[in-house]
Write an enzyme that holds these catalytic residues in place. Structure first.
Site, PDB file in Angstrom:
ATOM      1  N   GLY A 149       0.837  -1.205   0.000  1.00 20.71           N
ATOM      2  CA  GLY A 149       0.000   0.000   0.000  1.00 20.71           C
ATOM      3  C   GLY A 149       0.865   1.246   0.000  1.00 20.71           C
ATOM      4  O   GLY A 149       2.102   1.161   0.052  1.00 20.71           O
ATOM      5  N   ASP A 150       0.226   2.396  -0.125  1.00 25.04           N
ATOM      6  CA  ASP A 150       0.919   3.693  -0.119  1.00 25.04           C
ATOM      7  C   ASP A 150       1.924   3.815  -1.262  1.00 25.04           C
ATOM      8  O   ASP A 150       2.947   4.482  -1.133  1.00 25.04           O
ATOM      9  CB  ASP A 150       1.644   3.941   1.223  1.00 25.04           C
ATOM     10  CG  ASP A 150       0.715   3.742   2.396  1.00 25.04           C
ATOM     11  OD1 ASP A 150      -0.415   4.220   2.326  1.00 25.04           O
ATOM     12  OD2 ASP A 150       1.131   3.107   3.383  1.00 25.04           O
ATOM     13  N   GLU A 151       1.625   3.197  -2.391  1.00 28.48           N
ATOM     14  CA  GLU A 151       2.544   3.264  -3.540  1.00 28.48           C
ATOM     15  C   GLU A 151       2.356   4.538  -4.351  1.00 28.48           C
ATOM     16  O   GLU A 151       3.120   4.786  -5.292  1.00 28.48           O
ATOM     17  CB  GLU A 151       2.330   2.048  -4.473  1.00 28.48           C
ATOM     18  CG  GLU A 151       2.630   0.694  -3.843  1.00 28.48           C
ATOM     19  CD  GLU A 151       1.389   0.058  -3.253  1.00 28.48           C
ATOM     20  OE1 GLU A 151       0.367   0.764  -3.137  1.00 28.48           O
ATOM     21  OE2 GLU A 151       1.442  -1.129  -2.881  1.00 28.48           O
ATOM     22  N   GLY A 162      -6.037   5.790   2.169  1.00 20.08           N
ATOM     23  CA  GLY A 162      -5.861   7.243   2.225  1.00 20.08           C
ATOM     24  C   GLY A 162      -5.148   7.693   0.976  1.00 20.08           C
ATOM     25  O   GLY A 162      -4.030   7.267   0.716  1.00 20.08           O
ATOM     26  N   HIS A 163      -5.817   8.496   0.177  1.00 18.95           N
ATOM     27  CA  HIS A 163      -5.205   8.977  -1.057  1.00 18.95           C
ATOM     28  C   HIS A 163      -5.099  10.483  -1.002  1.00 18.95           C
ATOM     29  O   HIS A 163      -6.068  11.154  -0.677  1.00 18.95           O
ATOM     30  CB  HIS A 163      -6.072   8.601  -2.266  1.00 18.95           C
ATOM     31  CG  HIS A 163      -6.111   7.130  -2.523  1.00 18.95           C
ATOM     32  ND1 HIS A 163      -6.977   6.559  -3.416  1.00 18.95           N
ATOM     33  CD2 HIS A 163      -5.375   6.128  -2.020  1.00 18.95           C
ATOM     34  CE1 HIS A 163      -6.771   5.252  -3.425  1.00 18.95           C
ATOM     35  NE2 HIS A 163      -5.807   4.970  -2.592  1.00 18.95           N
ATOM     36  N   ARG A 199     -22.581 -13.518   7.665  1.00 18.70           N
ATOM     37  CA  ARG A 199     -23.964 -13.380   7.178  1.00 18.70           C
ATOM     38  C   ARG A 199     -24.898 -12.695   8.168  1.00 18.70           C
ATOM     39  O   ARG A 199     -26.059 -13.045   8.306  1.00 18.70           O
ATOM     40  CB  ARG A 199     -24.517 -14.750   6.761  1.00 18.70           C
ATOM     41  CG  ARG A 199     -23.778 -15.292   5.559  1.00 18.70           C
ATOM     42  CD  ARG A 199     -24.022 -16.739   5.339  1.00 18.70           C
ATOM     43  NE  ARG A 199     -23.395 -17.533   6.384  1.00 18.70           N
ATOM     44  CZ  ARG A 199     -23.216 -18.837   6.319  1.00 18.70           C
ATOM     45  NH1 ARG A 199     -23.630 -19.494   5.268  1.00 18.70           N
ATOM     46  NH2 ARG A 199     -22.648 -19.490   7.300  1.00 18.70           N
ATOM     47  N   GLN A 209      -5.004  -0.295  -0.631  1.00 18.52           N
ATOM     48  CA  GLN A 209      -3.949  -1.099   0.024  1.00 18.52           C
ATOM     49  C   GLN A 209      -3.023  -1.697  -1.039  1.00 18.52           C
ATOM     50  O   GLN A 209      -2.841  -1.074  -2.071  1.00 18.52           O
ATOM     51  CB  GLN A 209      -4.561  -2.185   0.936  1.00 18.52           C
ATOM     52  CG  GLN A 209      -5.262  -1.641   2.186  1.00 18.52           C
ATOM     53  CD  GLN A 209      -6.689  -1.230   1.945  1.00 18.52           C
ATOM     54  OE1 GLN A 209      -7.455  -1.967   1.371  1.00 18.52           O
ATOM     55  NE2 GLN A 209      -7.063  -0.042   2.394  1.00 18.52           N
ATOM     56  N   THR A 215      -3.660   7.546   9.364  1.00 20.50           N
ATOM     57  CA  THR A 215      -3.371   7.504  10.803  1.00 20.50           C
ATOM     58  C   THR A 215      -2.200   8.390  11.189  1.00 20.50           C
ATOM     59  O   THR A 215      -1.933   8.569  12.381  1.00 20.50           O
ATOM     60  CB  THR A 215      -3.040   6.053  11.228  1.00 20.50           C
ATOM     61  OG1 THR A 215      -1.923   5.619  10.443  1.00 20.50           O
ATOM     62  CG2 THR A 215      -4.215   5.120  10.997  1.00 20.50           C
ATOM     63  N   GLY A 216      -1.476   8.934  10.233  1.00 21.00           N
ATOM     64  CA  GLY A 216      -0.322   9.780  10.543  1.00 21.00           C
ATOM     65  C   GLY A 216       0.874   8.987  11.044  1.00 21.00           C
ATOM     66  O   GLY A 216       1.895   9.551  11.443  1.00 21.00           O
ATOM     67  N   ARG A 217       0.766   7.636  11.029  1.00 13.31           N
ATOM     68  CA  ARG A 217       1.878   6.823  11.543  1.00 13.31           C
ATOM     69  C   ARG A 217       3.069   6.887  10.594  1.00 13.31           C
ATOM     70  O   ARG A 217       2.901   6.973   9.381  1.00 13.31           O
ATOM     71  CB  ARG A 217       1.450   5.350  11.663  1.00 13.31           C
ATOM     72  CG  ARG A 217       0.504   5.096  12.789  1.00 13.31           C
ATOM     73  CD  ARG A 217       0.122   3.628  12.839  1.00 13.31           C
ATOM     74  NE  ARG A 217      -0.670   3.219  11.691  1.00 13.31           N
ATOM     75  CZ  ARG A 217      -1.041   1.975  11.455  1.00 13.31           C
ATOM     76  NH1 ARG A 217      -0.654   1.007  12.266  1.00 13.31           N
ATOM     77  NH2 ARG A 217      -1.789   1.665  10.415  1.00 13.31           N
ATOM     78  N   LYS A 232       7.734   7.787  -7.209  1.00 14.49           N
ATOM     79  CA  LYS A 232       8.690   8.299  -6.221  1.00 14.49           C
ATOM     80  C   LYS A 232      10.159   7.959  -6.513  1.00 14.49           C
ATOM     81  O   LYS A 232      10.956   7.770  -5.593  1.00 14.49           O
ATOM     82  CB  LYS A 232       8.283   7.828  -4.820  1.00 14.49           C
ATOM     83  CG  LYS A 232       6.925   8.419  -4.409  1.00 14.49           C
ATOM     84  CD  LYS A 232       6.554   8.101  -3.005  1.00 14.49           C
ATOM     85  CE  LYS A 232       6.673   9.284  -2.096  1.00 14.49           C
ATOM     86  NZ  LYS A 232       6.060   9.087  -0.766  1.00 14.49           N
ATOM     87  N   THR A 255       7.109  11.392 -11.460  1.00 13.58           N
ATOM     88  CA  THR A 255       8.329  12.032 -10.958  1.00 13.58           C
ATOM     89  C   THR A 255       8.070  13.178  -9.966  1.00 13.58           C
ATOM     90  O   THR A 255       9.002  13.886  -9.589  1.00 13.58           O
ATOM     91  CB  THR A 255       9.185  12.561 -12.140  1.00 13.58           C
ATOM     92  OG1 THR A 255       8.359  13.405 -12.960  1.00 13.58           O
ATOM     93  CG2 THR A 255       9.736  11.418 -12.972  1.00 13.58           C
TER      94      THR A 255
HETATM   95  P1  IMP Z   1      -6.849  -2.656   8.554  1.00 14.16           P
HETATM   96  O1  IMP Z   1      -7.050  -2.626   7.086  1.00 14.16           O
HETATM   97  O2  IMP Z   1      -7.208  -1.364   9.227  1.00 14.16           O
HETATM   98  O3  IMP Z   1      -7.494  -3.848   9.196  1.00 14.16           O
HETATM   99  O4  IMP Z   1      -5.266  -2.830   8.813  1.00 14.16           O
HETATM  100  C1  IMP Z   1      -4.582  -4.040   8.498  1.00 14.16           C
HETATM  101  C2  IMP Z   1      -3.177  -3.753   7.971  1.00 14.16           C
HETATM  102  O5  IMP Z   1      -3.295  -3.104   6.728  1.00 14.16           O
HETATM  103  C3  IMP Z   1      -2.336  -2.818   8.843  1.00 14.16           C
HETATM  104  O6  IMP Z   1      -0.984  -3.214   8.724  1.00 14.16           O
HETATM  105  C4  IMP Z   1      -2.527  -1.469   8.206  1.00 14.16           C
HETATM  106  O7  IMP Z   1      -1.449  -0.606   8.466  1.00 14.16           O
HETATM  107  C5  IMP Z   1      -2.580  -1.870   6.746  1.00 14.16           C
HETATM  108  N1  IMP Z   1      -3.314  -0.921   5.904  1.00 14.16           N
HETATM  109  C6  IMP Z   1      -4.646  -0.775   5.800  1.00 14.16           C
HETATM  110  N2  IMP Z   1      -4.958   0.160   4.898  1.00 14.16           N
HETATM  111  C7  IMP Z   1      -3.799   0.614   4.394  1.00 14.16           C
HETATM  112  C8  IMP Z   1      -3.465   1.560   3.382  1.00 14.16           C
HETATM  113  O8  IMP Z   1      -4.314   2.180   2.733  1.00 14.16           O
HETATM  114  N3  IMP Z   1      -2.139   1.744   3.136  1.00 14.16           N
HETATM  115  C9  IMP Z   1      -1.179   1.036   3.788  1.00 14.16           C
HETATM  116  N4  IMP Z   1      -1.428   0.140   4.731  1.00 14.16           N
HETATM  117  C10 IMP Z   1      -2.737  -0.086   5.029  1.00 14.16           C
END
Ligand code: IMP
Length: 432
Positions: A12-14, A40-41, A146, A226, A303-305, A333, A416
């Site tokens: 994800g986050d590519e 999150g885009h 279900r 993802q 999440t800002g992580r 990138k 780029t």
């Molecule tokens: P969940 O989708 O909230 O259940 O999270 C499960 C895993 O997927 C965790 O490691 C999250 O950090 C990751 N994750 C969920 N959505 C994204 C995303 O859009 N980008 C990157 N990681 C994600």
């Protein structure tokens, strides 16, 4: 000319948001088919940033239809908030430009709470997934169990109470076991009726609408969220999300046949990142990782992580090429690597002294694989904003060519910078 599905080929986050937006210019319809507001885009258009979670990226473009498919889990309150937020930025979201599948599953407050409770409990035992705590997993569990409440239930206040009772029989038993107070029927009923008037006008059997669009020859863009390594089946289980993130899901998650999924574009970052827990063979928990994280602004949109960072892993991306049937990749990138003396690429693993060329499915083996690297020469000139191959330093071109060879898929697009126009187009996925 066919349709296009965009998927993440890593964790994800590519940088899917920019590419989907770029492609949506060429599409008539943009469809989300899995996940929820865990995605999150960030789109940057004419210097204005739009942060989207649940809404398909095409929604910011006038004249395009955005669709939330049945494979998505929808938090109705988060959706209303996102629609209002966009409205404040001048983007109007109405039933003219957004439709939501009547059979999409809802995320309720009890799902979000359960997600958080489990993560907190797991923190003490070291088995945390590191979820986004948005209730994604618990909502999919109810779908498969279900007993889920779906979009169409918002429109039917006579049958809704029985569905709430059925759901609460399960959840209150679970909550008692976790030492939590029970949730009342009224709480959930009010939670849902508070947003039903606003959302009911968007509901539709979208499979029908998509079928009509297909017959009219409209171009459909499927927007994955993802990444492949977070796929519930093909990812680094159990450190994954709760949906299928691979391209095949575009058909099932929108109500179209597999033939509707044409060109599969795998969005691929020029290095690797991951948020949350789980194996990451090429992770650089050192100054290299810090360099990539700072330069690449690697913080989660949702999440800002802080994201974990590492070298490009060609083994994993080649695996993603196979699992998705990727036709071509969009490499993003590349500019983050500008200025490095040398760049490493993982070309294989060693597992218990043996060389292997794939990531095994077992959690233990995934934790034990040791990457085998090839080292390439870096470049000092900038690649930021390049729009032609000739704008790139020779070493950067060599890096891209090496990636193509290792992953066994061509680069269709090269991004780029976050700006939409800073893109080198090699092959237009809609005109393949
Ligand atoms: P969940 O989708 O909230 O259940 O999270 C499960 C895993 O997927 C965790 O490691 C999250 O950090 C990751 N994750 C969920 N959505 C994204 C995303 O859009 N980008 C990157 N990681 C994600």
């Amino acid at each position: 000319m066919g349709n296009v599905v965009v998927v993440g080929s890593q964790w994800g986050d590519e940088g899917k948001g920019k590419i989907v937006d770029w492609l949506s210019e060429r599409a008539d319809v943009v469809v989300r088919f899995q996940g929820g507001h865990n995605a999150g885009h960030t789109l940057v258009i004419d210097g204005v940033s739009y942060k989207l979670s649940l809404l398909p990226s095409g929604v910011v473009r006038p004249g395009k239809l955005a669709i939330i498919g049945n494979g998505v889990v929808v938090d109705p309150h988060a959706l209303v908030a996102e629609i209002e937020r966009l409205g404040q930025q001048g983007v109007e979201v109405t039933p003219q430009n957004l439709r939501i599948a009547e059979n999409a599953t809802l995320i309720l407050s009890l799902h979000r709470e359960l997600d958080g409770l489990r993560e907190d409990a797991a923190s003490n035992s070291g088995t945390k997934i590191g979820t986004t705590r948005r209730g994604i997993g618990p909502a999919y569990e109810d779908k498969v169990g279900r007993r889920a409440i779906r979009m169409l239930d918002l429109a039917n206040k006579e049958t809704l109470p029985a569905k709430i009772d059925r759901l609460l029989t399960h959840h209150n038993a679970l909550r008692r076991g976790l030492g939590q107070p029970e949730v009342s029927h009224e709480t959930i009923f009010e939670e849902l009726t508070a947003v039903s008037d606003m959302l009911v006008p968007f509901i539709e059997p979208v499979w029908r609408l998509l079928d009509q669009m297909k017959r009219k020859g409209k171009r459909i863009l499927f927007e994955g969220a993802q990444g492949t390594l977070l796929d519930i089946d093909h990812g680094t289980y159990p450190f994954v999300t709760s949906s299928n993130t691979v391209a095949g899901q575009a058909a099932a998650g929108s109500g179209m046949g597999p033939g509707a999924v044409g060109y599969v574009l795998g969005i691929t970052k020029a290095y690797t990142t991951r948020v949350g827990e789980g194996p990451f063979p090429t992770e650089q928990d050192n100054e290299v990782g810090q360099f990539l994280g700072e330069k690449g602004h690697e913080f989660g949109t949702v999440t800002g992580r802080q994201r974990r960072c590492g070298w490009f892993d060609a083994v994993l991306v080649r695996q993603a090429v196979a699992a998705n049937g990727i036709t071509g990749i969009a490499l993003t990138k590349l500019d983050v690597l500008d200025g490095l003396d040398e760049i490493k690429v993982c070309i294989g693993y060693e597992l218990d002294g043996k060389r292997i060329d794939y990531l095994p499915a077992s959690q233990g083996a995934q934790a034990r694989v040791v990457p085998v690297y090839e080292t390439l020469e870096g470049w000092k000139d900038t690649t930021v904003g390049a729009r032609h191959w000739g704008d790139l330093p020779a070493q950067a071109v060599k890096y891209v060519r090496q990636i193509e060879e290792l992953i066994e898929a061509p680069v269709a697009l090269l991004s780029t910078s976050p700006e939409r126009e800073d893109t080198i187009l090699v092959q237009d996925p809609f005109h393949d």
